[in-house]
Design an enzyme around this catalytic site. Structure first.
Site, PDB file in Angstrom:
ATOM      1  CB  SER A 178     -21.826  11.136  51.707  1.00  0.00           C
ATOM      2  OG  SER A 178     -22.000  12.480  51.395  1.00  0.00           O
ATOM      3  CE  LYS A 230     -22.109  37.365  53.055  1.00  0.00           C
ATOM      4  NZ  LYS A 230     -20.766  36.751  53.023  1.00  0.00           N
TER       5      LYS A 230
END
Length: 351
Positions: A178, A230
């Site tokens: 990763s 948001k």
């Protein structure tokens, strides 16, 4: 006599109270001074630790030879070393000695926040001030990945070396997955141990939701935002399909950036083939062009030393006080607990 006795008792109590106050003030002052002393130690106690690996290898060899060789063999070896030293001094006198290239070895042991990046960036800054065109930097990298922005910064620190024209080798003895592979791919050469774990080019995010529990207990939760996106998913509010879709879109965007970054540094890689979130062992990763060589960091350093190159380990050491160490250990412990449980983690992670 009673008045004298009462006076003595009251005076004794007064002295005890005064002593208690004085001791309390003294302890408070000592505590404050210790904080300032620790802060000064943390500020002034940083040091760069450099180890000449060649010397350590030579001492190991001498110890073994002293036991394994018989007296005549030891004598012949000492004579041979004496001739070599004489030739070296002669070459130096004639100005013909060629300075060997150097290898600087840096370590990065990553956690979910890539907190070792601060030490890494300082070590790289130090090396960049002395590195020559023929030198090489090797990173011994171990990481399972973590937060995107943290590992993006760590990878950018390695890119500083490449951008400066420095040869960069990344060695993975156990794990570069990763975000760890995001860092590793910056290397001009990636060396992986046969059973190391490589890859996991993907992005994951997880978040618990307690909305149904709160609703069952008749607990209201309000979240007010400005901006349509948001907040896409929340821990306590009711999540919508629109919010989930936007969240997945953000994950795909991050994955796309990850793939583009890897492809930039490994253009020969079939990025769509390997960017599935899967991982492979070192020998398999070689077949997929995720790495360039199957070996260990020890063999890479030993080979460099045998070539006559000077190998140095470089590490920035931070001297911390008791309070700072306790705080850092507590933070790491909490970080591990949250990482294992997945609680309250909304931040995207590579992996």
């Amino acid at each position: 006599m009673e008045l004298l006795a009462d006076f003595a008792v009251n005076y004794g109590l007064f002295l005890a109270k005064a002593a208690t106050v004085v001791i309390a003030i003294g302890l408070a002052i000592a505590w404050i001074l210790s904080i300032f002393a620790e802060a000064r130690a943390e500020r002034d106690g940083d040091s760069l630790r450099i180890t000449h690996v060649n010397d350590r290898l030579e001492r190991m060899a001498e110890t073994l030879n002293a036991t394994l060789l018989n007296p005549s063999e030891r004598k012949a070896r000492a004579k041979r070393r004496k001739v070599e030293e004489k030739q070296k001094r002669k070459a130096e006198k004639l100005g013909k000695r060629h300075e060997p290239s150097r290898m600087f070895v840096l370590d990065f042991d990553g956690d979910i926040r890539a907190s070792a990046v601060d030490t890494l960036r300082e070590s790289i800054t130090a090396v960049l001030q002395v590195v020559e065109p023929e030198d090489e930097v090797m990173i011994r990298l171990e990481s399972a990945g973590g937060m995107v922005h943290s590992y993006g910064l760590a990878a950018s620190q390695l890119a500083r070396l490449r951008d400066s024209g420095v040869r960069l080798t990344v060695c993975v003895d156990q794990l570069a997955a990763s975000g760890g592979y995001m860092m590793a791919c910056v290397g001009e050469r990636i060396v992986a141990a046969p059973f190391s774990i490589i890859g996991s080019i993907g992005v994951v995010a997880q978040i618990p939701n307690f909305h149904r529990l709160l609703k069952d207990k008749q607990v209201d939760f309000e979240l007010h935002t400005a901006g349509d996106h948001k907040r896409t998913l929340t821990v306590f509010g009711e999540n919508t399909e629109e919010g989930r879709a936007k969240f997945r879109e953000e994950l795909e965007d991050t994955h796309g950036l990850f793939k583009h970054f890897v492809a930039k540094y490994r253009p020969a890689l079939d990025i769509d083939r390997v960017a599935t979130g899967e991982h492979w062992h070192g020998s398999q990763a070689l077949d997929l062009a995720l790495v360039d060589e199957v070996s260990t960091s020890d063999d890479v350093m030993l080979a460099a030393a045998k070539e006559g190159r000077d190998v140095f380990t470089v590490a920035m050491h931070h001297k911390t006080g008791l309070v700072a160490r306790f705080t850092e250990q507590s933070r790491l412990a909490l970080s591990r607990v949250f990482a294992e449980s997945g609680l309250a983690r909304v931040v995207h992670r590579t992996g």
